[in-house]
Design a protein around this motif. Structure first.
Motif, PDB file in Angstrom:
ATOM      1  N   ALA A  34      -4.612   0.567   4.830  1.00 35.27           N
ATOM      2  CA  ALA A  34      -5.542  -0.010   3.863  1.00 35.27           C
ATOM      3  C   ALA A  34      -6.871   0.738   3.905  1.00 35.27           C
ATOM      4  N   SER A  35      -7.344   1.043   5.098  1.00 36.00           N
ATOM      5  CA  SER A  35      -8.617   1.756   5.240  1.00 36.00           C
ATOM      6  C   SER A  35      -8.544   3.152   4.639  1.00 36.00           C
ATOM      7  N   VAL A  36      -7.467   3.880   4.941  1.00 37.70           N
ATOM      8  CA  VAL A  36      -7.323   5.249   4.445  1.00 37.70           C
ATOM      9  C   VAL A  36      -7.138   5.265   2.933  1.00 37.70           C
ATOM     10  N   THR A  37      -6.333   4.342   2.402  1.00 38.66           N
ATOM     11  CA  THR A  37      -6.071   4.324   0.961  1.00 38.66           C
ATOM     12  C   THR A  37      -7.337   4.051   0.169  1.00 38.66           C
ATOM     13  N   HIS A  38      -8.112   3.050   0.577  1.00 36.23           N
ATOM     14  CA  HIS A  38      -9.337   2.730  -0.161  1.00 36.23           C
ATOM     15  C   HIS A  38     -10.409   3.799   0.029  1.00 36.23           C
ATOM     16  N   GLY A  39     -10.324   4.527   1.142  1.00 39.02           N
ATOM     17  CA  GLY A  39     -11.305   5.583   1.380  1.00 39.02           C
ATOM     18  C   GLY A  39     -11.016   6.869   0.637  1.00 39.02           C
ATOM     19  N   THR A  40      -9.767   7.037   0.163  1.00 40.20           N
ATOM     20  CA  THR A  40      -9.382   8.319  -0.458  1.00 40.20           C
ATOM     21  C   THR A  40      -8.878   8.172  -1.886  1.00 40.20           C
ATOM     22  N   THR A  41      -8.776   6.956  -2.403  1.00 43.29           N
ATOM     23  CA  THR A  41      -8.186   6.731  -3.723  1.00 43.29           C
ATOM     24  C   THR A  41      -9.203   6.109  -4.675  1.00 43.29           C
ATOM     25  N   ARG A  42      -9.274   6.637  -5.879  1.00 42.60           N
ATOM     26  CA  ARG A  42     -10.107   6.043  -6.918  1.00 42.60           C
ATOM     27  C   ARG A  42      -9.205   5.206  -7.814  1.00 42.60           C
ATOM     28  N   PHE A  43      -9.356   3.906  -7.708  1.00 43.10           N
ATOM     29  CA  PHE A  43      -8.539   2.994  -8.499  1.00 43.10           C
ATOM     30  C   PHE A  43      -9.179   2.740  -9.862  1.00 43.10           C
ATOM     31  N   ILE A  44      -8.338   2.617 -10.871  1.00 39.36           N
ATOM     32  CA  ILE A  44      -8.782   2.204 -12.197  1.00 39.36           C
ATOM     33  C   ILE A  44      -8.729   0.684 -12.247  1.00 39.36           C
ATOM     34  N   ARG A  45      -9.883   0.050 -12.383  1.00 38.76           N
ATOM     35  CA  ARG A  45      -9.945  -1.409 -12.338  1.00 38.76           C
ATOM     36  C   ARG A  45      -9.323  -2.001 -13.592  1.00 38.76           C
ATOM     37  N   GLU A  46      -8.731  -3.157 -13.415  1.00 38.93           N
ATOM     38  CA  GLU A  46      -8.106  -3.849 -14.531  1.00 38.93           C
ATOM     39  C   GLU A  46      -9.188  -4.424 -15.445  1.00 38.93           C
ATOM     40  N   LYS A  47      -8.890  -4.488 -16.738  1.00 37.63           N
ATOM     41  CA  LYS A  47      -9.842  -5.028 -17.704  1.00 37.63           C
ATOM     42  C   LYS A  47      -9.828  -6.544 -17.728  1.00 37.63           C
ATOM     43  N   SER A  48      -8.696  -7.125 -17.361  1.00 37.70           N
ATOM     44  CA  SER A  48      -8.581  -8.580 -17.326  1.00 37.70           C
ATOM     45  C   SER A  48      -7.426  -8.961 -16.421  1.00 37.70           C
ATOM     46  N   ALA A  49      -7.307 -10.264 -16.175  1.00 36.47           N
ATOM     47  CA  ALA A  49      -6.221 -10.762 -15.334  1.00 36.47           C
ATOM     48  C   ALA A  49      -4.865 -10.574 -16.007  1.00 36.47           C
TER      49      ALA A  49
ATOM     50  N   TYR B 164       0.831  -1.209   0.000  1.00 35.23           N
ATOM     51  CA  TYR B 164       0.000   0.000   0.000  1.00 35.23           C
ATOM     52  C   TYR B 164       0.861   1.253   0.000  1.00 35.23           C
ATOM     53  N   ARG B 165       1.953   1.191   0.702  1.00 36.52           N
ATOM     54  CA  ARG B 165       2.868   2.331   0.741  1.00 36.52           C
ATOM     55  C   ARG B 165       3.367   2.681  -0.654  1.00 36.52           C
ATOM     56  N   GLY B 166       3.659   1.662  -1.473  1.00 36.31           N
ATOM     57  CA  GLY B 166       4.120   1.907  -2.821  1.00 36.31           C
ATOM     58  C   GLY B 166       3.116   2.700  -3.644  1.00 36.31           C
ATOM     59  N   VAL B 167       1.835   2.376  -3.484  1.00 34.88           N
ATOM     60  CA  VAL B 167       0.785   3.106  -4.190  1.00 34.88           C
ATOM     61  C   VAL B 167       0.722   4.552  -3.719  1.00 34.88           C
ATOM     62  N   VAL B 168       0.794   4.745  -2.419  1.00 40.08           N
ATOM     63  CA  VAL B 168       0.689   6.084  -1.841  1.00 40.08           C
ATOM     64  C   VAL B 168       1.889   6.941  -2.246  1.00 40.08           C
TER      65      VAL B 168
END
Length: 453
Positions: free
Chosen positions: A212-227, A150-154
């Protein structure tokens, strides 16, 4: 007319790197405050407890550093694509790698302490306490490595301020549990030295839940189209992470060897090594913040295909690091007794321990300069995609230069723990020189490659 990027270090580049490095360094300092609190409290119990805790933490830190290196590439991938948004695939890849690394590391810690430590010539009581410490520390690798993902994303998204309050809270929680488990306070069982490891594991779990709670509460992730996108992110993260983990492991393994060499001279030598090593470890956290900030700055320039900008960012980070570490080295040389007193090492106490620790502290004031430069160099090299070559530099520096020098000087030419440290300094100097030269030669051509998602 577009702005022209500069390849030489500038105040503007250093300020931009410093703006990201400051919260990252604060986070690193707050995190190392966990182990520093552990060592200070163990020092109050006695030299044997301090030596055992230090030996246990040294081995734990070896695996912790490798796990961190495996997922650190997440921040580079996010930084390269930050203009498009935060791809969830980068996080999922980091979490998958973190889980596998934690499972292997936990098994090594749980069983390795009892099976391996007796073979390294350490004091019998120190080895026994250290093995128990590692047993309680092993579960903490899982939440700690997930935190790193999670730190890497932040960090890649330049939102490092989110980490600081979480980590500061973790320090407070760890201190409370430290005292409780060490002395049987607050209704907790008195576990002694292993209790310090237990408190760290609990603190790492709470730290992971918070980020994890703070990141998901403040970040809009772009979902993957496939695996397939997750697989691609996994491969790219490992392409950066495996050689980076190797570089980190090479250094951490080298410092572990130095600790084991120091331990052969007795509990007092190992305790002195532990105290001084913890002091420079605190200062070293500043270099980690600068390393990541420099790496992100270089990656951003590479993402924009700006070789000159990448070179300028790396040079600015190195110059900023040199200025910071020089100031701290001066402080260590001016106030050695005051610094050592934090670990209950005083002239009117154990005079032999104080003498050994003072000598190591003066050596540390010089050697940490090279430590800063090699670590920031690793970040810069990672940013230009040369992590694999950086790994071989660390292998040569620590195991072909440093380790033999430590053995030759520490056990033959100038027997004692200070002689061992001279070998450590030689390894760090070689690594710093190699990393800086690699970055200088590789920065401009690195912009040719098109960054991929």
């Amino acid at each position: 007319m577009p702005a022209v990027s500069l390849s030489y270090p500038t105040f503007a580049q250093a300020r931009r790197i410093g703006a990201l490095a400051m919260p990252l360094s604060a986070v690193q300092l707050a995190q190392v405050a966990i182990s520093t609190t552990d060592m200070i409290m163990l020092g109050c119990v006695g030299g044997t407890a301090l030596a055992a805790g230090a030996l246990g933490f040294t081995l734990f830190n070896l695996l912790r550093t490798m796990g961190f290196g495996l997922v650190v590439g997440t921040s580079n991938l996010v930084a390269e694509n930050s203009r498009a948004g935060i791809f969830r695939a980068h996080l999922l890849a980091g979490l998958a790698i973190a889980t596998g690394a934690a499972a292997i590391g936990a098994l090594v810690l749980a069983f390795g302490g009892f099976l391996l430590l007796p073979w390294f010539g350490q004091d019998e009581h120190v080895s026994e306490f250290a093995a128990r410490y590692l047993l309680f520390a092993a579960p903490g690798l899982f939440p700690l490595f997930w935190f790193y993902a999670y730190r890497g994303v932040v960090v890649g998204g330049r939102r490092a301020n989110l980490l600081l309050l979480i980590t500061l809270g973790t320090v407070v929680v760890n201190a409370v549990f430290d005292y409780g488990f060490l002395f049987g306070a607050f209704g907790l069982p008195a576990l002694g030295v292993p209790g310090v490891a237990a408190s760290s594991s609990i603190s790492y779990l709470l730290q992971f839940v918070a980020i994890a709670s703070v990141t998901h509460g403040t970040t809009r992730f772009i979902r993957e189209k496939s695996a397939v996108e997750i697989g691609s992110a996994l491969r790219r993260t490992l392409k950066i992470g495996v050689p980076t983990a190797g570089s980190y492991a090479s250094e951490a393994g080298f410092t572990t060897l130095i600790a084991l060499m120091a331990g052969t001279y007795g509990a007092a030598a190992l305790a002195a090594h532990a105290a001084v090593n913890q002091i420079i470890y605190v200062v070293f956290m500043l270099s980690i913040g600068l390393s990541h900030a420099t790496s992100v700055g270089v990656s951003e320039a590479i993402g924009a295909r700006d070789g000159a900008g990448a070179l300028g960012a790396g040079r600015s980070g190195l110059c900023l690091g040199l200025a910071v570490v020089s100031a701290f080295s001066a402080l260590l040389m001016l106030f050695p007794s005051e610094v050592l007193a934090l670990f209950s090492i005083k002239p009117d106490g154990d005079a032999g321990l104080h003498e050994i620790a003072t000598g190591l502290l003066f050596a540390a004031a010089l050697f940490q300069i090279f430590d800063f430069l090699q670590n920031i160099g690793i970040g810069a090299v990672r940013g230009i995609g040369r992590a694999g070559q950086g790994f071989w530099i660390t292998i040569g520096s620590y195991w072909i230069v440093g380790a033999p020098t430590a053995w030759l000087v520490g056990f033959h030419l100038y027997p004692g723990v200070l002689g061992v440290w001279i070998g450590m300094g030689a390894g760090l100097a070689a690594a710093a020189t190699g990393m800086v030269l690699l970055f200088e030669r590789g920065a401009a051509p690195a912009a040719v490659a098109e960054p991929a998602r």
